[in-house]
Design a protein around this motif. Structure first.
Motif, mmCIF file in Angstrom:
data_model
loop_
_atom_site.group_PDB
_atom_site.id
_atom_site.type_symbol
_atom_site.label_atom_id
_atom_site.label_comp_id
_atom_site.label_asym_id
_atom_site.label_seq_id
_atom_site.Cartn_x
_atom_site.Cartn_y
_atom_site.Cartn_z
ATOM 1 N N UNK A 125 0.831 -1.198 0.000
ATOM 2 C CA UNK A 125 0.000 0.000 0.000
ATOM 3 C C UNK A 125 0.870 1.253 0.000
ATOM 4 N N UNK A 126 1.846 1.289 0.872
ATOM 5 C CA UNK A 126 2.721 2.459 0.939
ATOM 6 C C UNK A 126 3.457 2.663 -0.383
ATOM 7 N N UNK A 170 5.697 6.934 11.090
ATOM 8 C CA UNK A 170 5.613 8.041 10.139
ATOM 9 C C UNK A 170 6.121 9.276 10.860
ATOM 10 N N UNK A 171 7.119 9.906 10.270
ATOM 11 C CA UNK A 171 7.723 11.076 10.905
ATOM 12 C C UNK A 171 8.344 10.749 12.249
ATOM 13 N N UNK A 172 8.827 9.529 12.406
ATOM 14 C CA UNK A 172 9.466 9.105 13.645
ATOM 15 C C UNK A 172 8.503 8.683 14.739
ATOM 16 N N UNK A 218 -3.163 1.500 10.016
ATOM 17 C CA UNK A 218 -2.766 2.067 8.718
ATOM 18 C C UNK A 218 -3.923 1.980 7.727
ATOM 19 N N UNK A 219 -4.577 0.835 7.669
ATOM 20 C CA UNK A 219 -5.700 0.673 6.743
ATOM 21 C C UNK A 219 -6.865 1.587 7.122
ATOM 22 N N UNK A 263 -4.432 9.016 5.790
ATOM 23 C CA UNK A 263 -3.062 8.526 5.640
ATOM 24 C C UNK A 263 -2.236 9.418 4.718
ATOM 25 N N UNK A 264 -2.764 9.753 3.563
ATOM 26 C CA UNK A 264 -2.002 10.567 2.600
ATOM 27 C C UNK A 264 -1.625 11.923 3.188
#
Length: 105
Positions: free
Chosen positions: A30-31, A73-75, A84-85, A93-94
């Motif tokens: 996905x990522x 994400x971003x540490x 995440x889903x 998410x985006x």
């Protein structure tokens, strides 16, 4: 600084996985489809993988295995597959990836 923290801050998106984990593959796919160039660490192939997995379990609230996938994400630890889903389906998410510098568009 512990190893998980160090590795989690090396890129905008870092994913801790296991090579035989289907959900790990789904999250990294996905990522990738979103255009993210995530750092992926397969714990079962790392000599210190068990130590890092214990740390991830602790950070996830001690719920026990599975500790992967664990997405940063971003540490910051975002969570696993469900989180995440859920973020993706909610359209969150985006923007999160953009804010962390993982996406430019």
């Amino acid at each position: 600084m512990d190893r998980v923290t160090k590795l989690a801050s090396e890129r905008a998106v870092v994913v801790f996985t296991a090579s035989n984990c289907g959900m790990c593959h789904a999250v990294t796919s996905l990522l990738g489809e979103l255009g993210v160039n995530a750092a992926v660490h397969e714990l079962d192939k790392d000599p210190r993988g068990r130590e890092m997995e214990r740390e991830l379990v602790r950070r996830l609230g001690g719920r026990g295995p599975p500790a992967v996938p664990a997405v940063f994400i971003g540490g910051n630890l975002v969570g696993g597959t469900n989180r995440v889903m859920s973020l993706h389906l909610a359209g969150e998410l985006v923007p999160m990836l953009k804010n962390a510098g993982a996406l430019w568009l």
